[in-house]
Design an enzyme around this catalytic site. Structure first.
Site, short mmCIF file in Angstrom:
data_model
loop_
_atom_site.label_atom_id
_atom_site.label_comp_id
_atom_site.label_asym_id
_atom_site.label_seq_id
_atom_site.Cartn_x
_atom_site.Cartn_y
_atom_site.Cartn_z
N TRP A 1 -19.72 14.01 -20.39
CA TRP A 1 -19.94 14.03 -18.94
C TRP A 1 -21.15 14.90 -18.59
O TRP A 1 -21.49 15.84 -19.30
CB TRP A 1 -18.71 14.60 -18.24
CG TRP A 1 -17.47 13.77 -18.35
CD1 TRP A 1 -16.37 14.04 -19.12
CD2 TRP A 1 -17.19 12.53 -17.69
NE1 TRP A 1 -15.43 13.05 -18.98
CE2 TRP A 1 -15.90 12.11 -18.10
CE3 TRP A 1 -17.91 11.74 -16.80
CZ2 TRP A 1 -15.32 10.93 -17.64
CZ3 TRP A 1 -17.32 10.57 -16.33
CH2 TRP A 1 -16.05 10.18 -16.75
N TRP B 1 -8.62 8.42 -8.39
CA TRP B 1 -9.76 8.81 -9.23
C TRP B 1 -9.66 8.19 -10.62
O TRP B 1 -10.68 7.87 -11.23
CB TRP B 1 -9.85 10.33 -9.31
CG TRP B 1 -10.61 10.86 -8.14
CD1 TRP B 1 -10.10 11.31 -6.95
CD2 TRP B 1 -12.03 10.94 -8.02
NE1 TRP B 1 -11.11 11.66 -6.10
CE2 TRP B 1 -12.32 11.45 -6.72
CE3 TRP B 1 -13.08 10.63 -8.86
CZ2 TRP B 1 -13.62 11.65 -6.28
CZ3 TRP B 1 -14.39 10.83 -8.42
CH2 TRP B 1 -14.64 11.33 -7.14
N ASN C 1 -9.90 4.07 2.49
CA ASN C 1 -9.53 3.83 1.10
C ASN C 1 -10.61 3.08 0.33
O ASN C 1 -10.85 3.34 -0.86
CB ASN C 1 -8.21 3.07 1.02
CG ASN C 1 -7.71 2.94 -0.41
OD1 ASN C 1 -7.48 3.93 -1.09
ND2 ASN C 1 -7.57 1.71 -0.89
N GLU D 1 0.82 -1.21 0.00
CA GLU D 1 0.00 0.00 0.00
C GLU D 1 0.86 1.26 0.00
O GLU D 1 0.56 2.24 -0.69
CB GLU D 1 -0.94 -0.01 1.22
CG GLU D 1 -2.07 -0.99 1.14
CD GLU D 1 -2.97 -0.74 -0.06
OE1 GLU D 1 -3.42 0.41 -0.25
OE2 GLU D 1 -3.21 -1.69 -0.83
N TRP E 1 2.25 2.06 -3.42
CA TRP E 1 1.35 2.74 -4.38
C TRP E 1 1.71 4.23 -4.50
O TRP E 1 1.56 4.82 -5.57
CB TRP E 1 -0.11 2.61 -3.92
CG TRP E 1 -0.79 1.35 -4.37
CD1 TRP E 1 -0.99 0.22 -3.63
CD2 TRP E 1 -1.40 1.09 -5.65
NE1 TRP E 1 -1.67 -0.71 -4.38
CE2 TRP E 1 -1.93 -0.21 -5.60
CE3 TRP E 1 -1.55 1.84 -6.82
CZ2 TRP E 1 -2.60 -0.78 -6.69
CZ3 TRP E 1 -2.21 1.26 -7.89
CH2 TRP E 1 -2.73 -0.03 -7.83
N TRP F 1 -15.25 13.15 -13.47
CA TRP F 1 -14.49 12.72 -12.31
C TRP F 1 -13.56 13.80 -11.78
O TRP F 1 -13.22 13.81 -10.59
CB TRP F 1 -13.66 11.48 -12.65
CG TRP F 1 -12.68 11.71 -13.77
CD1 TRP F 1 -12.93 11.61 -15.10
CD2 TRP F 1 -11.34 12.16 -13.64
NE1 TRP F 1 -11.81 11.94 -15.83
CE2 TRP F 1 -10.82 12.28 -14.96
CE3 TRP F 1 -10.51 12.44 -12.56
CZ2 TRP F 1 -9.51 12.69 -15.21
CZ3 TRP F 1 -9.22 12.85 -12.81
CH2 TRP F 1 -8.72 12.97 -14.12
#
Length: 619
Positions: free
Chosen positions: A453, A529, A488, A421, A424, A506
């Site tokens: 969108w 995202w 998360n 983790e 990342w 987004w």
């Protein structure tokens, strides 16, 4: 036990931290940054970078300076901040970064160092050495600070700490008020720790961000400092500013040296067998682990500075009286909020190291089994300290590997899972460096900016306020609005809901997160995202859409998380809490003012699949 007072052998390795004792700082830095070989620059690269596109237009090539067709939408919805940036770029400009037509910011920085090499080699130490603190607010394991200290010690010069608060940067980079508050509180502790070492920390507010490089030059000249050190930040604005500062410093007889400190493994060090940058996490992580096993010096923790080698109390007495800057008006908290966030996230590296030690001792062993439990308390909540620089990722991985008997991705799954983790964070920064347009309001898959969108403000506000009628989504958003932090698992759920169920751009959610999270880190936030909206580096295709009900039942089976954050539903004892209007508890929900779902998930899923499919097929 992690003790700040324990001295760790200083890292002497030219690939990550640079010292006068081993090799010229400039040569070492060029060798380091050249580990990421720049693509061959095409003859048009510099002119295109500067916006001159007339030649390419005459040859029938795309005009790389024209905006994206949907640029007005992103501007009107507040996604592209036109006070600081141009309109959303066209997709062809993204490709120009990929194929080398446009120079990446990291390459611009490399070129600045190469071009000024001879000038900088001639510069000798004068009367002081300066370390410029940015997002590295710690003494423990700070490579740039250690570089500065070693030069100061070698020449018996005073070491000065510098911090510049830029309100325009905070606004342009969407920094949240809680994060600004944590930064300022951490600065107070950093000043105290430096004072104990007789090292002053000069702090000021610089209103115009464009003036920061020249202001740094002026301060160095005022203090008689010919050597300036810092740690690299990998966002586009920061890299371009560093490149400008390298040249400006060289013209003013100042050597500016920067260290790769934020990432455990330097961006560009890991490439596939085909020599390409990884765009998928799993093979990248295997390569990351293999690299660290083969190059253990990358996990060596840099020593803290000792007492100031020069007499700063005599030569720079007034700098010790410097006050911590105040937060800009648009980044201030109420008194109640200040108290709340101080209790939730005590400031400074001492707290960060304490939390790391407690997590590794008490929770990390079960991390893999319990990390997705929303009601549990098995996450480390160290992200605010990574983001502010009070804790280095290198220290975290070093300590976790030690607990895991020297293993990174084997042995005890809890420790290995947590190391993954933390990794990342490295991965997303590596992606940012290689594909810099993701820092320019674009996504890794630029074609998805062509998607039609929705910019429905009512739907967006319902999502922001936690009033969508989907309990798991609303609980998560209310958690973030109150605590400036979110689990998360629910970050994935709410990002999928905004981009797939509501089909809202987004990037609006990305901005909202940055403006509210205390751990807002651009690379990690953008990467998350990208995952939730299927526009990023994740290899899964666009048709992965989170079902809010299933996510709620799986990761909050008893509804504890929902009851905590959505008080309107606390009276619901059964599994109906996951879907009150669909499972017979609508009367309780309605009586307490909880809204009905603003969209039907099944219908929204079909709509999203169709819209994403059109873009994926180029329709």
């Amino acid at each position: 036990m992690i003790l700040r007072s324990v001295r760790v052998r200083p890292l002497i390795n030219t690939q990550q931290v640079l010292t006068y004792r081993t090799v010229s700082l400039q040569r070492a830095f060029i060798a380091l940054i050249s580990d990421m070989p720049p693509k061959k620059r095409k003859s048009s690269s510099i002119s295109a970078m500067n916006g001159a596109s007339s030649d390419t237009n005459k040859r029938g090539k795309p005009d790389l300076t024209r905006p994206h067709p949907h640029a007005k939408d992103t501007e009107d919805f507040g996604i592209v901040l036109r006070d600081f940036y141009p309109p959303e770029m066209c997709n062809e400009r993204c490709e120009a970064y990929n194929n080398g037509t446009l120079e990446r910011p990291i390459e611009s920085l490399q070129r600045a160092y190469e071009d000024t090499f001879d000038e900088r080699q001639k510069i000798e130490p004068k009367t002081a050495v300066v370390h410029w603190f940015k997002t590295d607010l710690r003494l423990h394991d700070n490579r740039g600070l250690q570089m500065a200290y070693q030069v100061a010690r070698e020449h018996n010069l005073p070491l000065i700490g510098l911090y510049i608060l830029s309100p325009e940067d905070l606004t342009a980079h969407l920094s949240s008020a809680p994060r600004v508050d944590l930064t300022l509180r951490t600065l107070e502790l950093l000043r105290r720790d430096l004072n104990e070492l007789d090292i002053p920390l000069y702090m000021e507010t610089q209103e115009a961000r464009k003036d920061i490089p020249q202001r740094i030059i002026n301060l160095c000249q005022e203090w008689g400092a010919s050597h300036l050190f810092a740690n690299l930040e990998y966002e586009v604005d920061e890299l371009r500013r560093e490149a400008k500062l390298v040249r400006l410093c060289a013209r003013n007889d100042i050597r500016f040296e920067a260290a790769h400190d934020t990432c455990v493994v330097t961006p560009g060090k890991l490439v596939s067998q085909q020599g390409k940058q990884y765009a998928v996490y799993s093979p990248w992580f295997r390569s990351w682990c293999a690299f660290l096993n083969e190059n253990p010096e990358y996990l060596e923790v840099a020593d803290e500075p000792g007492s100031n080698p020069g007499d700063a109390r005599k030569d720079f007495k007034t700098l010790f009286d410097c006050e911590v800057p105040v937060a800009p008006e648009n980044k201030r908290l109420t008194e109640e909020e200040k108290t709340r966030f101080r209790e939730l996230y005590p400031e400074g590296e001492h707290e960060a190291l304490r939390r790391l030690e407690a997590f590794l001792e008490e929770k990390a062993n079960d991390y893999d089994d319990l990390r997705n439990s929303l009601a549990g308390r098995n996450t480390s909540v160290l992200s605010p300290y990574f983001a502010s620089g009070a804790l280095s990722a290198r220290t975290a991985v070093f300590e976790a590997r030690k607990k895991n008997k020297g293993q990174l991705n084997a042995n005890q799954t809890g420790y290995a899972s947590w190391i993954s983790e933390v990794a990342w964070r490295d991965f997303y920064k590596h992606v940012l460096v290689h594909w810099p347009f993701i820092c320019m309001n674009k996504c890794f898959k630029p074609e998805f900016t062509n998607l039609a969108w929705s910019y429905d403000k009512d739907h967006f506000n319902a999502w922001c306020e936690g009033k969508t009628g989907y309990p798991i989504v609303d609980a998560a958003m209310r958690q973030m609005n109150h605590a400036a932090w979110m689990h998360n698992r629910t970050r994935m759920v709410v990002s999928s809901f905004l981009s797939k169920d509501l089909l809202i751009d987004w990037r609006a959610g990305e901005r909202y997160f940055m403006e509210h999270l205390i751990d807002g880190d651009f690379a990690s936030n953008h990467g998350g995202w990208g995952f939730g909206s299927s526009t990023g580096v994740d290899p899964q295709p666009y048709f992965r859409i989170f079902n809010p009900l299933r996510q709620s039942e799986r990761f909050d089976p008893e509804g504890e998380y929902i009851r905590h954050w959505v008080p309107e539903l606390r009276a619901i004892e059964s599994a109906a809490i996951h879907d009150p209007y669909g499972r017979g508890a609508g009367d309780i929900a309605e009586r307490n003012g909880y809204p009905r779902p603003i969209v039907d998930h099944s219908q929204s899923r079909d709509r999203a699949l169709e819209n994403y499919k059109k873009v994926a097929q180029g329709r």
